[in-house]
Design an enzyme around this catalytic site. Structure first.
Site, PDB file in Angstrom:
ATOM      1  N   ASN A   1     -10.304  -0.386   0.032  1.00  0.00           N
ATOM      2  CA  ASN A   1      -9.086  -0.294   0.221  1.00  0.00           C
ATOM      3  C   ASN A   1      -8.011  -0.672  -1.149  1.00  0.00           C
ATOM      4  O   ASN A   1      -8.161  -1.904  -1.474  1.00  0.00           O
ATOM      5  CB  ASN A   1      -7.976  -1.824   1.409  1.00  0.00           C
ATOM      6  CG  ASN A   1      -6.698  -0.956   1.533  1.00  0.00           C
ATOM      7  OD1 ASN A   1      -5.764  -0.360   0.628  1.00  0.00           O
ATOM      8  ND2 ASN A   1      -6.906  -1.786   2.210  1.00  0.00           N
TER       9      ASN A   1
ATOM     10  N   CYS B   1       0.650  -1.406   0.876  1.00  0.00           N
ATOM     11  CA  CYS B   1      -0.135  -0.090  -0.322  1.00  0.00           C
ATOM     12  C   CYS B   1       0.533   1.430  -0.004  1.00  0.00           C
ATOM     13  O   CYS B   1       0.136   2.803  -0.357  1.00  0.00           O
ATOM     14  CB  CYS B   1      -1.124  -0.131   0.572  1.00  0.00           C
ATOM     15  SG  CYS B   1      -2.109  -1.443   1.553  1.00  0.00           S
TER      16      CYS B   1
ATOM     17  N   HIS C   1      -3.141   7.074   2.443  1.00  0.00           N
ATOM     18  CA  HIS C   1      -3.391   5.323   2.296  1.00  0.00           C
ATOM     19  C   HIS C   1      -5.362   5.249   2.161  1.00  0.00           C
ATOM     20  O   HIS C   1      -5.987   5.163   3.482  1.00  0.00           O
ATOM     21  CB  HIS C   1      -2.882   4.578   3.072  1.00  0.00           C
ATOM     22  CG  HIS C   1      -3.287   3.043   2.707  1.00  0.00           C
ATOM     23  ND1 HIS C   1      -3.862   3.345   1.394  1.00  0.00           N
ATOM     24  CD2 HIS C   1      -3.058   2.083   3.020  1.00  0.00           C
ATOM     25  CE1 HIS C   1      -4.367   2.028   1.560  1.00  0.00           C
ATOM     26  NE2 HIS C   1      -3.918   0.950   2.542  1.00  0.00           N
TER      27      HIS C   1
HETATM   28  O1  UT7 Z   1      -3.635  -1.403   3.512  1.00  0.00           O
HETATM   29  C1  UT7 Z   1      -2.937  -2.346   4.635  1.00  0.00           C
HETATM   30  C2  UT7 Z   1      -4.061  -2.543   5.383  1.00  0.00           C
HETATM   31  N1  UT7 Z   1      -5.081  -3.317   6.155  1.00  0.00           N
HETATM   32  C3  UT7 Z   1      -5.413  -2.705   7.064  1.00  0.00           C
HETATM   33  O2  UT7 Z   1      -5.764  -1.090   7.523  1.00  0.00           O
HETATM   34  C4  UT7 Z   1      -6.672  -3.244   7.914  1.00  0.00           C
HETATM   35  C5  UT7 Z   1      -5.509  -2.853   9.397  1.00  0.00           C
HETATM   36  N2  UT7 Z   1      -7.203  -2.707  10.252  1.00  0.00           N
HETATM   37  C6  UT7 Z   1      -8.858  -2.234  10.099  1.00  0.00           C
HETATM   38  O3  UT7 Z   1      -8.806  -1.963   9.449  1.00  0.00           O
HETATM   39  C7  UT7 Z   1      -9.280  -2.971  11.142  1.00  0.00           C
HETATM   40  O4  UT7 Z   1      -8.737  -3.551  12.374  1.00  0.00           O
HETATM   41  C8  UT7 Z   1     -10.270  -3.824  10.396  1.00  0.00           C
HETATM   42  C9  UT7 Z   1     -11.609  -3.331   9.504  1.00  0.00           C
HETATM   43  C10 UT7 Z   1     -10.030  -5.144   9.703  1.00  0.00           C
HETATM   44  C11 UT7 Z   1     -11.135  -5.070  11.504  1.00  0.00           C
HETATM   45  O5  UT7 Z   1     -11.830  -3.866  12.885  1.00  0.00           O
HETATM   46  P1  UT7 Z   1     -11.702  -3.908  13.991  1.00  0.00           P
HETATM   47  O6  UT7 Z   1     -11.952  -2.322  14.870  1.00  0.00           O
HETATM   48  O7  UT7 Z   1     -10.377  -3.689  14.564  1.00  0.00           O
HETATM   49  O8  UT7 Z   1     -12.051  -5.356  14.715  1.00  0.00           O
HETATM   50  P2  UT7 Z   1     -11.906  -6.481  15.317  1.00  0.00           P
HETATM   51  O9  UT7 Z   1     -10.427  -7.781  14.393  1.00  0.00           O
HETATM   52  O10 UT7 Z   1     -11.048  -5.568  17.022  1.00  0.00           O
HETATM   53  O11 UT7 Z   1     -12.942  -7.393  15.340  1.00  0.00           O
HETATM   54  C12 UT7 Z   1     -13.759  -7.106  16.622  1.00  0.00           C
HETATM   55  C13 UT7 Z   1     -14.929  -8.005  15.860  1.00  0.00           C
HETATM   56  C14 UT7 Z   1     -14.364  -9.068  15.884  1.00  0.00           C
HETATM   57  O12 UT7 Z   1     -15.274 -10.443  16.652  1.00  0.00           O
HETATM   58  P3  UT7 Z   1     -15.301 -11.290  17.526  1.00  0.00           P
HETATM   59  O13 UT7 Z   1     -13.939 -12.379  17.809  1.00  0.00           O
HETATM   60  O14 UT7 Z   1     -14.669  -9.500  18.825  1.00  0.00           O
HETATM   61  O15 UT7 Z   1     -16.240 -11.760  18.284  1.00  0.00           O
HETATM   62  C15 UT7 Z   1     -14.151  -9.921  14.054  1.00  0.00           C
HETATM   63  O16 UT7 Z   1     -15.173 -11.334  14.376  1.00  0.00           O
HETATM   64  O17 UT7 Z   1     -15.310  -7.829  14.387  1.00  0.00           O
HETATM   65  C16 UT7 Z   1     -15.640  -8.933  13.685  1.00  0.00           C
HETATM   66  N3  UT7 Z   1     -15.847  -8.920  11.889  1.00  0.00           N
HETATM   67  C17 UT7 Z   1     -16.662  -8.805  11.790  1.00  0.00           C
HETATM   68  N4  UT7 Z   1     -18.239  -9.170  11.942  1.00  0.00           N
HETATM   69  C18 UT7 Z   1     -18.964  -8.397  11.198  1.00  0.00           C
HETATM   70  C19 UT7 Z   1     -14.474  -8.616  11.516  1.00  0.00           C
HETATM   71  N5  UT7 Z   1     -14.941  -8.371  10.779  1.00  0.00           N
HETATM   72  C20 UT7 Z   1     -16.157  -8.422  10.072  1.00  0.00           C
HETATM   73  C21 UT7 Z   1     -17.080  -8.167   9.186  1.00  0.00           C
HETATM   74  N6  UT7 Z   1     -18.454  -8.066   9.520  1.00  0.00           N
HETATM   75  N7  UT7 Z   1     -16.652  -8.245   8.302  1.00  0.00           N
END
Ligand code: UT7
Length: 312
Positions: free
Chosen positions: A267, A113, A237
């Site tokens: 993204n 990225c 980004h």
């Molecule tokens: O280009 C560079 C690459 N990547 C990034 O920039 C990504 C950086 N990270 C992020 O943007 C965020 O961490 C995410 C958007 C990927 C996730 O958001 P978060 O607020 O950090 O959520 P989390 O990983 O803490 O997950 C919270 C909950 C989890 O459930 P449990 O374990 O608490 O029961 C996930 O399984 O949200 C769940 N979850 C979803 N729920 C509904 C993860 N994806 C989804 C989804 N829909 N699509």
């Protein structure tokens, strides 16, 4: 000393519109979760036979036209991508032929990225040391080809597209003012391609991104001899609105001074910054003489930032 700047830009995106509701129908997710956690509302995915080189070519043609530079005048093509059509030949060599850029050298770079930033900084070196006049830089990804569409943790995040810039000599007060590039391979496993799909430890990448985006943006402003107050527009980004907001707040900028095209395209990795630039130029948010900061981070882990004064 010759200064290097962006002479013209172009973009191209996936041909299929995929909304959050489309995911809601297929996966255990909701429009509300995706919107509030990421800021994404829809993304464009490329159909089966639309490859990275196709989108790169369209964006490049557009950029050449906007720059008023012919394909023969390009000395070097740099394509930033982690999703080339095939391992080799490179996407840059493919589009060199298709553009008819018969005087150009060609190379692909892999900086995920942050790839577009690595690309324009590479172009800057060749232009400012006098070796080359015009360098075409493209950021392109077909992330849908490496995303597990059954994995809600990653499927909803990504989109496909390309953004291109023609760089060349500009007047002394315009162009690239400063850059900052960096890497920390110890965090590499937080986001990597395993077998055929992207694996991501979202929470770790999130923490890294929040810290790095703010630090790099502030670092490059200082290197350029500027203060936060001098910044007219921020193009981070486009990965997650919450990460972007944290960078904007560290710079003390109001919401209207930051690009948020993530809501339309998701993204798109190396394509996200140039696609956002094209959009903001069209919207009139970036004008001649504006001081613009670009900042990106991604798989590697790597990061980069550029401060530039817009125009020729
Ligand atoms: O280009 C560079 C690459 N990547 C990034 O920039 C990504 C950086 N990270 C992020 O943007 C965020 O961490 C995410 C958007 C990927 C996730 O958001 P978060 O607020 O950090 O959520 P989390 O990983 O803490 O997950 C919270 C909950 C989890 O459930 P449990 O374990 O608490 O029961 C996930 O399984 O949200 C769940 N979850 C979803 N729920 C509904 C993860 N994806 C989804 C989804 N829909 N699509």
């Amino acid at each position: 000393m010759t200064k290097a700047g962006i002479l013209g830009m172009g973009s191209s995106v996936g041909d299929q519109l995929v909304t959050n509701l489309d995911f809601e129908k297929r996966l255990d997710t909701t429009d509300e979760w995706i919107r509030t956690r990421t800021g994404i509302e829809e993304r464009r995915m490329a159909s089966e036979n639309r490859k990275s080189s196709h989108m790169a070519l369209e964006a490049a043609k557009d950029a050449l036209e906007q720059a008023n530079v012919s394909a023969e005048e390009i000395d070097l093509i740099v394509v930033a991508t982690v999703t080339p059509d095939m391992a080799f030949p490179s996407v840059s060599a493919m589009i060199q032929d298709q553009l008819g850029a018969k005087n150009a050298a060609a190379m692909d770079i892999s900086a995920a990225c942050a790839g577009f930033i690595y690309g324009i900084v590479t172009a800057q070196q060749f232009i400012e040391n006098g070796a080359y006049q015009h360098v075409l830089v493209v950021g392109v990804e077909k992330l849908s080809a490496v995303t597990d569409m059954e994995d809600r943790n990653t499927a909803v995040l990504f989109g496909d597209g390309a953004g291109a810039a023609v760089l060349g000599p500009v007047s002394e007060e315009k162009g690239i003012l400063a850059f900052e590039l960096g890497s920390d391979g110890s965090g590499g496993m937080h986001i990597h391609l395993q077998d055929k799909f992207i694996f991501m430890n979202g929470r770790e990448v999130f923490k890294f991104a929040v810290r790095q985006m703010g630090e790099s943006a502030l670092g490059v402003i200082e290197k350029a001899g500027l203060t936060k107050e001098d910044v007219d527009f921020l193009v981070p980004h486009q990965a997650n609105i919450r990460i972007m907001e944290s960078a904007r707040e560290r710079l003390g900028l109001p919401p209207e001074k930051m690009s948020t095209t993530v809501k339309k395209y998701g993204n798109t990795s190396s394509a996200s910054i140039p696609i956002a630039l094209v959009e903001e130029l069209k919207n009139g948010k970036i004008k001649d003489g504006d001081t613009v900061v670009l900042v990106g981070f991604g798989a590697g882990l790597v990061w980069g930032a550029v401060a530039l004064r817009w125009g020729r």
